[in-house]
Design an enzyme around this catalytic site. Structure first.
Site, mmCIF file in Angstrom:
data_model
loop_
_atom_site.group_PDB
_atom_site.id
_atom_site.type_symbol
_atom_site.label_atom_id
_atom_site.label_comp_id
_atom_site.label_asym_id
_atom_site.label_seq_id
_atom_site.Cartn_x
_atom_site.Cartn_y
_atom_site.Cartn_z
ATOM 1 N N TYR A 53 -10.439 10.358 -5.890
ATOM 2 C CA TYR A 53 -9.773 9.515 -4.890
ATOM 3 C C TYR A 53 -10.773 8.891 -3.918
ATOM 4 O O TYR A 53 -10.503 7.813 -3.377
ATOM 5 C CB TYR A 53 -8.649 10.289 -4.185
ATOM 6 C CG TYR A 53 -7.458 10.409 -5.109
ATOM 7 C CD1 TYR A 53 -6.600 9.323 -5.293
ATOM 8 C CD2 TYR A 53 -7.233 11.552 -5.856
ATOM 9 C CE1 TYR A 53 -5.543 9.390 -6.181
ATOM 10 C CE2 TYR A 53 -6.177 11.635 -6.753
ATOM 11 C CZ TYR A 53 -5.337 10.549 -6.909
ATOM 12 O OH TYR A 53 -4.295 10.604 -7.807
ATOM 13 N N GLN A 86 4.096 0.208 -6.349
ATOM 14 C CA GLN A 86 3.621 1.487 -6.883
ATOM 15 C C GLN A 86 2.143 1.669 -6.561
ATOM 16 O O GLN A 86 1.560 2.698 -6.840
ATOM 17 C CB GLN A 86 3.801 1.513 -8.405
ATOM 18 C CG GLN A 86 5.248 1.444 -8.835
ATOM 19 C CD GLN A 86 5.358 1.126 -10.313
ATOM 20 O OE1 GLN A 86 5.360 2.005 -11.152
ATOM 21 N NE2 GLN A 86 5.447 -0.140 -10.638
ATOM 22 N N HIS A 104 4.132 5.363 -4.217
ATOM 23 C CA HIS A 104 3.206 6.407 -4.660
ATOM 24 C C HIS A 104 2.128 6.730 -3.625
ATOM 25 O O HIS A 104 1.075 7.253 -3.970
ATOM 26 C CB HIS A 104 2.580 6.006 -6.001
ATOM 27 C CG HIS A 104 3.590 5.937 -7.115
ATOM 28 N ND1 HIS A 104 3.395 5.226 -8.278
ATOM 29 C CD2 HIS A 104 4.812 6.509 -7.224
ATOM 30 C CE1 HIS A 104 4.463 5.365 -9.064
ATOM 31 N NE2 HIS A 104 5.332 6.125 -8.445
ATOM 32 N N GLY A 169 3.400 -7.060 -12.685
ATOM 33 C CA GLY A 169 2.249 -6.192 -12.951
ATOM 34 C C GLY A 169 2.560 -4.727 -13.125
ATOM 35 O O GLY A 169 1.744 -3.883 -12.772
ATOM 36 N N THR A 170 3.709 -4.432 -13.694
ATOM 37 C CA THR A 170 3.988 -3.020 -13.967
ATOM 38 C C THR A 170 4.494 -2.855 -15.392
ATOM 39 O O THR A 170 5.312 -3.637 -15.858
ATOM 40 C CB THR A 170 4.993 -2.394 -12.971
ATOM 41 O OG1 THR A 170 5.367 -1.090 -13.435
ATOM 42 C CG2 THR A 170 6.234 -3.230 -12.756
ATOM 43 N N SER A 171 3.981 -1.812 -16.053
ATOM 44 C CA SER A 171 4.404 -1.556 -17.433
ATOM 45 C C SER A 171 5.767 -0.880 -17.461
ATOM 46 O O SER A 171 6.337 -0.694 -18.521
ATOM 47 C CB SER A 171 3.378 -0.651 -18.121
ATOM 48 O OG SER A 171 3.271 0.567 -17.405
HETATM 49 P P1 NAD Z 1 0.162 0.158 -15.621
HETATM 50 O O1 NAD Z 1 -1.318 0.233 -15.728
HETATM 51 O O2 NAD Z 1 0.990 1.112 -16.392
HETATM 52 O O3 NAD Z 1 0.644 -1.297 -16.065
HETATM 53 C C1 NAD Z 1 0.010 -2.438 -15.573
HETATM 54 C C2 NAD Z 1 0.807 -3.657 -15.977
HETATM 55 O O4 NAD Z 1 0.165 -4.773 -15.390
HETATM 56 C C3 NAD Z 1 0.859 -3.901 -17.493
HETATM 57 O O5 NAD Z 1 2.185 -4.246 -17.861
HETATM 58 C C4 NAD Z 1 -0.103 -5.077 -17.693
HETATM 59 O O6 NAD Z 1 0.295 -5.906 -18.761
HETATM 60 C C5 NAD Z 1 0.047 -5.786 -16.365
HETATM 61 N N1 NAD Z 1 -1.091 -6.622 -15.988
HETATM 62 C C6 NAD Z 1 -2.411 -6.491 -16.300
HETATM 63 N N2 NAD Z 1 -3.118 -7.470 -15.743
HETATM 64 C C7 NAD Z 1 -2.246 -8.236 -15.036
HETATM 65 C C8 NAD Z 1 -2.371 -9.386 -14.221
HETATM 66 N N3 NAD Z 1 -3.546 -9.963 -14.018
HETATM 67 N N4 NAD Z 1 -1.251 -9.908 -13.645
HETATM 68 C C9 NAD Z 1 -0.022 -9.337 -13.843
HETATM 69 N N5 NAD Z 1 0.151 -8.248 -14.612
HETATM 70 C C10 NAD Z 1 -0.947 -7.704 -15.195
HETATM 71 O O7 NAD Z 1 0.493 0.186 -14.048
HETATM 72 P P2 NAD Z 1 1.818 0.545 -13.283
HETATM 73 O O8 NAD Z 1 3.024 0.137 -14.052
HETATM 74 O O9 NAD Z 1 1.653 0.108 -11.873
HETATM 75 O O10 NAD Z 1 1.706 2.121 -13.385
HETATM 76 C C11 NAD Z 1 2.086 2.801 -12.413
HETATM 77 C C12 NAD Z 1 0.953 3.661 -11.800
HETATM 78 O O11 NAD Z 1 -0.369 3.074 -11.733
HETATM 79 C C13 NAD Z 1 1.298 3.851 -10.401
HETATM 80 O O12 NAD Z 1 1.433 5.234 -10.205
HETATM 81 C C14 NAD Z 1 0.156 3.345 -9.567
HETATM 82 O O13 NAD Z 1 0.017 4.162 -8.431
HETATM 83 C C15 NAD Z 1 -0.982 3.456 -10.497
HETATM 84 N N6 NAD Z 1 -2.119 2.578 -10.233
HETATM 85 C C16 NAD Z 1 -2.254 1.912 -9.043
HETATM 86 C C17 NAD Z 1 -3.348 1.074 -8.803
HETATM 87 C C18 NAD Z 1 -3.493 0.400 -7.439
HETATM 88 O O14 NAD Z 1 -3.136 0.978 -6.414
HETATM 89 N N7 NAD Z 1 -3.973 -0.849 -7.370
HETATM 90 C C19 NAD Z 1 -4.296 0.904 -9.810
HETATM 91 C C20 NAD Z 1 -4.127 1.618 -11.037
HETATM 92 C C21 NAD Z 1 -3.030 2.453 -11.231
#
Ligand code: NAD
Length: 232
Positions: A53, A86, A104, A169-171
């Site tokens: 972290y 998230q 989160h 931007g979320t899967s």
């Molecule tokens: P994920 O990694 O599962 O999914 C990311 C999604 O973003 C995918 O669907 C992908 O196709 C899409 N994506 C990739 N590049 C993109 C872009 N340029 N523009 C738009 N979409 C794009 O992430 P999630 O669904 O947020 O998973 C949840 C977990 O990931 C959370 O718990 C979160 O805390 C954590 N997380 C957070 C961060 C952060 O704080 N920035 C970074 C990594 C992971």
């Protein structure tokens, strides 16, 4: 004023240099989630968890909000905008969004392991032995896998009153947060901005903009602004 609810995930911050779970070469690829982001990991190897972290905190401090974060913030001039994220970064806030709910947690905060309601702003590395005034070890203010997500009821309430719901931007793989995609009311217009194919069905009529956030969100924002100026 119409209510726009934006539900964001790691993808919106990818173009700010903060890698998603799936990106190759990111922090997540170098670590096994169960060894750095679970209560068990904290019990077994707190030093490794803190190091992970600390790296994420440094990465967030170096990143800047991108045009997607900024376009969402600018919508506040014409809409009641709520962001539910998230992400643990603060890029929505730095872009100017005033109503941001973190599901989160927030990496720029720490909390007491003796009382989860006691949080502190924290921008530097955290070490074993760093304690709150009551003497309890501090931990990152993030929700680990296997922990409850206390802001879900509030988030569901916000989404249930949306006129426009934008998922970006979320899967939609991480529950319970992903369940919010089903909380929008029937009358809401639903948009999904993501360069990848949706791997989840979202109830209702969904318009997908298959593009990165920095392209798709400004396009959508312009469309929303034009629609309001036609009506008024
Ligand atoms: P994920 O990694 O599962 O999914 C990311 C999604 O973003 C995918 O669907 C992908 O196709 C899409 N994506 C990739 N590049 C993109 C872009 N340029 N523009 C738009 N979409 C794009 O992430 P999630 O669904 O947020 O998973 C949840 C977990 O990931 C959370 O718990 C979160 O805390 C954590 N997380 C957070 C961060 C952060 O704080 N920035 C970074 C990594 C992971």
């Amino acid at each position: 004023m119409k209510r726009i609810v934006v539900f964001s995930g790691a993808g919106i911050s990818a173009e700010s240099g903060i890698k998603t779970f799936r990106d190759s070469g990111g922090l997540w690829e170098q670590h096994n989630i169960s060894e750095v982001a679970t209560p068990e990991a904290w019990m077994q190897n707190p030093k490794l968890v803190l190091e992970f972290y600390n790296m994420r905190r440094r990465q967030v401090l170096e990143a800047e909000p991108n045009t997607a974060h900024k376009a969402i913030a600018a919508l506040e001039s014409h809409f009641e905008v709520h962001v539910i994220t998230q992400n643990i970064d603060d890029l929505h806030e730095r872009a100017g969004s005033s109503r941001v709910l973190h599901l989160h947690g927030e990496i720029l905060k720490v909390r007491s392991t003796g009382n989860s309601n006691t949080t502190f702003d924290h921008r530097s590395d955290l070490a074993l032995g760093d304690c709150c005034p009551e003497g309890y070890q501090l931990r990152p203010h993030v929700v680990w896998f296997g922990e409850s997500v206390p802001n879900i009821p509030m988030a569901s309430k916000i989404v249930s009153k949306a006129d426009i719901f934008v998922v970006v931007g979320t899967s939609l793989n991480v529950y319970p947060a992903a369940g919010l995609a089903y909380a929008a009311p029937k009358h809401a217009d639903i948009y999904v901005v993501d360069p990848s194919e949706l791997n989840q069905t979202i109830r209702g009529k969904v318009i997908q903009i298959k593009a990165p956030a920095t392209e798709g969100i400004p396009i959508l924002a312009r469309q929303f602004m034009e629609e309001t100026s036609r009506i008024t």
